[in-house]
Design a protein around this motif. Structure first.
Motif, mmCIF file in Angstrom:
data_model
loop_
_atom_site.group_PDB
_atom_site.id
_atom_site.type_symbol
_atom_site.label_atom_id
_atom_site.label_comp_id
_atom_site.label_asym_id
_atom_site.label_seq_id
_atom_site.Cartn_x
_atom_site.Cartn_y
_atom_site.Cartn_z
ATOM 1 N N ALA A 45 44.326 -52.788 47.126
ATOM 2 C CA ALA A 45 46.172 -52.036 47.522
ATOM 3 C C ALA A 45 45.897 -51.050 45.561
ATOM 4 O O ALA A 45 46.460 -49.066 46.452
ATOM 5 N N LEU A 46 45.603 -51.190 44.821
ATOM 6 C CA LEU A 46 46.230 -50.613 43.742
ATOM 7 C C LEU A 46 44.812 -49.176 43.283
ATOM 8 O O LEU A 46 44.887 -49.047 43.188
ATOM 9 N N PHE A 47 43.686 -49.897 43.815
ATOM 10 C CA PHE A 47 42.465 -49.290 44.065
ATOM 11 C C PHE A 47 43.347 -47.320 44.679
ATOM 12 O O PHE A 47 43.322 -45.873 44.365
ATOM 13 N N ILE A 48 44.115 -48.258 46.029
ATOM 14 C CA ILE A 48 44.338 -46.748 47.325
ATOM 15 C C ILE A 48 45.784 -45.843 46.906
ATOM 16 O O ILE A 48 45.696 -44.673 46.290
ATOM 17 N N PHE A 49 46.269 -46.795 46.263
ATOM 18 C CA PHE A 49 47.166 -46.160 45.192
ATOM 19 C C PHE A 49 47.196 -45.224 43.795
ATOM 20 O O PHE A 49 47.438 -43.845 43.746
ATOM 21 N N VAL A 50 46.363 -46.084 43.387
ATOM 22 C CA VAL A 50 45.934 -44.593 42.243
ATOM 23 C C VAL A 50 44.874 -44.064 42.775
ATOM 24 O O VAL A 50 45.222 -42.184 42.509
ATOM 25 N N LEU A 51 43.924 -43.533 43.872
ATOM 26 C CA LEU A 51 43.478 -42.480 44.199
ATOM 27 C C LEU A 51 44.402 -41.363 45.337
ATOM 28 O O LEU A 51 44.431 -40.345 44.797
ATOM 29 N N GLY A 52 45.554 -42.260 45.316
ATOM 30 C CA GLY A 52 46.552 -41.261 46.063
ATOM 31 C C GLY A 52 47.406 -40.332 44.720
ATOM 32 O O GLY A 52 47.179 -38.848 45.238
ATOM 33 N N VAL A 53 47.974 -41.172 43.507
ATOM 34 C CA VAL A 53 48.644 -40.404 42.543
ATOM 35 C C VAL A 53 48.035 -39.828 41.850
ATOM 36 O O VAL A 53 48.327 -38.499 41.978
ATOM 37 N N GLY A 54 46.752 -40.559 41.351
ATOM 38 C CA GLY A 54 45.397 -40.070 40.665
ATOM 39 C C GLY A 54 45.244 -37.685 41.046
ATOM 40 O O GLY A 54 44.595 -37.694 40.269
ATOM 41 N N GLN A 55 45.294 -37.964 42.384
ATOM 42 C CA GLN A 55 44.632 -36.123 42.968
ATOM 43 C C GLN A 55 45.622 -35.627 42.896
ATOM 44 O O GLN A 55 45.087 -34.112 42.316
ATOM 45 N N LEU A 56 46.438 -35.783 42.221
ATOM 46 C CA LEU A 56 48.071 -35.376 41.533
ATOM 47 C C LEU A 56 47.570 -34.358 40.008
ATOM 48 O O LEU A 56 47.951 -33.704 39.626
ATOM 49 N N ILE A 57 47.040 -35.105 39.720
ATOM 50 C CA ILE A 57 46.022 -34.988 38.330
ATOM 51 C C ILE A 57 44.884 -34.498 38.439
ATOM 52 O O ILE A 57 44.549 -32.733 37.601
ATOM 53 N N SER A 58 44.301 -34.596 39.204
ATOM 54 C CA SER A 58 43.077 -33.984 39.074
ATOM 55 C C SER A 58 43.067 -32.425 39.395
ATOM 56 O O SER A 58 41.881 -31.714 39.563
ATOM 57 N N GLY A 59 43.926 -32.039 40.616
ATOM 58 C CA GLY A 59 43.851 -31.581 41.585
ATOM 59 C C GLY A 59 43.881 -30.344 40.495
ATOM 60 O O GLY A 59 43.052 -28.613 40.574
ATOM 61 N N PRO A 60 45.042 -29.426 39.379
ATOM 62 C CA PRO A 60 45.007 -28.583 38.905
ATOM 63 C C PRO A 60 44.086 -28.951 37.930
ATOM 64 O O PRO A 60 43.344 -27.507 37.431
ATOM 65 N N THR A 334 44.877 -21.726 45.153
ATOM 66 C CA THR A 334 44.722 -22.555 44.430
ATOM 67 C C THR A 334 45.266 -24.233 45.132
ATOM 68 O O THR A 334 45.434 -24.770 45.244
ATOM 69 N N ALA A 335 43.377 -24.029 45.807
ATOM 70 C CA ALA A 335 42.556 -24.899 46.416
ATOM 71 C C ALA A 335 42.589 -25.663 45.845
ATOM 72 O O ALA A 335 42.909 -27.532 47.149
ATOM 73 N N GLY A 336 42.551 -26.473 44.529
ATOM 74 C CA GLY A 336 42.119 -27.683 44.191
ATOM 75 C C GLY A 336 44.243 -28.589 44.526
ATOM 76 O O GLY A 336 43.798 -29.543 44.635
ATOM 77 N N ILE A 337 44.286 -28.091 44.121
ATOM 78 C CA ILE A 337 46.380 -28.647 43.856
ATOM 79 C C ILE A 337 47.030 -28.906 45.354
ATOM 80 O O ILE A 337 47.187 -29.692 45.663
ATOM 81 N N ALA A 338 46.253 -27.808 46.324
ATOM 82 C CA ALA A 338 46.447 -28.132 47.762
ATOM 83 C C ALA A 338 46.159 -29.722 48.431
ATOM 84 O O ALA A 338 45.654 -29.961 49.538
ATOM 85 N N SER A 339 44.349 -29.586 48.067
ATOM 86 C CA SER A 339 43.365 -30.737 48.052
ATOM 87 C C SER A 339 43.683 -31.400 48.400
ATOM 88 O O SER A 339 44.565 -32.869 48.406
ATOM 89 N N ALA A 340 45.102 -32.016 45.902
ATOM 90 C CA ALA A 340 45.285 -33.199 46.041
ATOM 91 C C ALA A 340 46.289 -33.369 46.796
ATOM 92 O O ALA A 340 46.489 -34.224 47.012
ATOM 93 N N LEU A 341 47.074 -32.498 47.077
ATOM 94 C CA LEU A 341 48.553 -32.339 47.666
ATOM 95 C C LEU A 341 48.040 -33.404 48.947
ATOM 96 O O LEU A 341 48.831 -34.355 49.629
ATOM 97 N N VAL A 342 47.318 -32.965 49.609
ATOM 98 C CA VAL A 342 46.567 -33.091 51.088
ATOM 99 C C VAL A 342 46.475 -34.382 50.891
ATOM 100 O O VAL A 342 46.873 -35.726 51.817
#
Length: 399
Positions: A45-60, A334-342
């Motif tokens: 669950a921790l892995f999935i949580f970080v994977l979800g939230v962390g994409q908001l940082i990696s996208g930009p 803004t493909a990176g940001i949009a991909s992160a949000l998806v």
């Protein structure tokens, strides 16, 4: 373009391998590290949580620095995390290793989805997303078996040793062969970043398609979470038979995904969305029908659970590619940001749906049926929007 798809595939496999490969070794890890099984299990669950939230940082970061540098950085972090997991002597080190691996997958996942958005459009983009999602389903089918075999001969650290070698292999491939697909003028300033996120999130169209993936992920997580209880405890399947049944369903999803890619080319994305909605709805109705009309002495047969699941998973195969391509379509700059949000909405929303089903007081099959119904309705709404867009495009072309 075939080479690009292959490169993206080997890169996105880092995610499911990081989740599924060590599943059979959880009790051994807990015992060796002097920890509880529940704590080691919670790292999923921790892995999935970080994977979800962390994409908001990696996208930009993907939009600012480019696709290839972030991919390389992510894979390097993954290698470090795998090494730490292999040499862990206590649960704290092991948890740190999982955090690093999840952070790395945030980078590689966003890069993969962004590259697809950079290089493909329309039905072709949907086909590539479908190809990636379909092929990824082979990992939940085979990874636990591979991890179990490695651990049987060399101990629980062996699966993480395998991840070290695999990620080094991927790093070499990406460093040598992945092209930089970033269009010009895609970087966002710090002042504009929050505004960009808000603008995308406030788009009703974007949310319509992004939430479809949250519904399908919620269905998948609910099915996987309940499967050991329903199939092993209630249906009395052995661990081996359970693995076979679980694996066959993974192959089934992969097969349907490849078929769906052909259908997308012939009939278009809106038809795939309505087909997926219907198949997921059929799964819901089948589960409810089994609960209401099948005799009590047959209720626990494994097919009563797996046949509806197979229908819903087929629906998933038709839905995810078109929904993802529609969600990302307007955001070339803004493909990176949009991909992160998806990715964030898919992971976070799917986790909410799945955890709510797990926490609900209703029996597992009914809870899964409810999540299937929700996924079906979200896909149906997406079909309505996409069909309306297709009609408007047709009218514009005729004029």
């Amino acid at each position: 373009m075939q080479n690009l798809k292959a490169l993206l595939l080997v890169m996105v496999l880092l995610g499911p391998l990081g989740i599924d490969l060590y599943l059979p070794t959880i009790p051994a890890i807990a015992q060796d590290l002097g920890s509880s099984v529940s704590l080691i299990q919670s790292t999923i669950a921790l892995f999935i949580f970080v994977l979800g939230v962390g994409q908001l940082i990696s996208g930009p970061l993907v939009d600012k620095f480019g696709r290839k540098p972030i991919a390389i950085a992510g894979i390097f972090i993954y290698i470090v995390g795998s090494v730490i997991a292999t040499i862990s002597t206590d649960s704290t080190l092991f948890i740190i290793s999982r955090l690093l691996q999840a952070s790395a997958v945030c980078c590689t996942s966003v890069v993969a989805f962004t590259c697809v958005r950079d290089c493909f459009n329309g039905n072709e983009a949907a086909r590539v997303f479908g190809f990636l999602n379909g092929t990824l389903n082979i990992i939940p089918a085979l990874a636990p078996l591979l991890g179990g075999l490695l651990a049987e001969y060399w101990g629980w650290r062996a699966p993480f040793g395998f991840l070290i070698f695999y990620s080094v292999f991927v790093l070499i491939l990406i460093t040598r062969f992945l092209p930089e697909t970033k269009p010009e003028n895609t970087a966002q300033s710090k002042q504009k970043l929050g505004k960009t996120y808000l603008e995308i999130l406030c788009s009703k169209r974007f949310l319509t398609f992004a939430l479809v993936n949250a519904g399908t992920m919620g269905m998948a997580l609910t099915y996987v979470s309940f499967a050991p209880i329903v199939l092993m405890k209630d249906a009395k399947l052995s661990a081996l038979i359970f693995s076979i049944v679980f694996g066959v369903n993974g192959f089934w999803i992969m097969f349907v995904s490849f078929y769906a890619n052909r259908v997308i080319h012939r009939v278009g994305r809106p038809i795939c969305l309505i087909l997926g909605s219907g198949l997921m709805g059929l799964g819901c109705v089948s589960l409810l029908g089994g609960l209401l009309f099948i005799p009590a002495e047959m209720q626990n047969h494994w097919l009563i659970y797996m046949l509806p699941v197979a229908s819903a998973c087929a629906g998933l195969a038709f839905i995810m590619g078109p929904a993802t391509s529609y969600a990302l379509e307007p955001y070339s700059k803004t493909a990176g940001i949009a991909s992160a949000l998806v990715g964030f909405i898919q992971m976070a929303g799917g986790a909410v749906f799945g955890l709510t089903a797990l926490a609900s007081p209703v029996q597992p099959k009914l809870a899964l049926a409810i999540v299937m119904l929700l996924g079906s309705l979200l896909a149906l709404n997406a079909y309505r929007v996409s069909h309306k867009e297709a009609l408007m495009e047709k009218q514009t072309t005729q004029e």
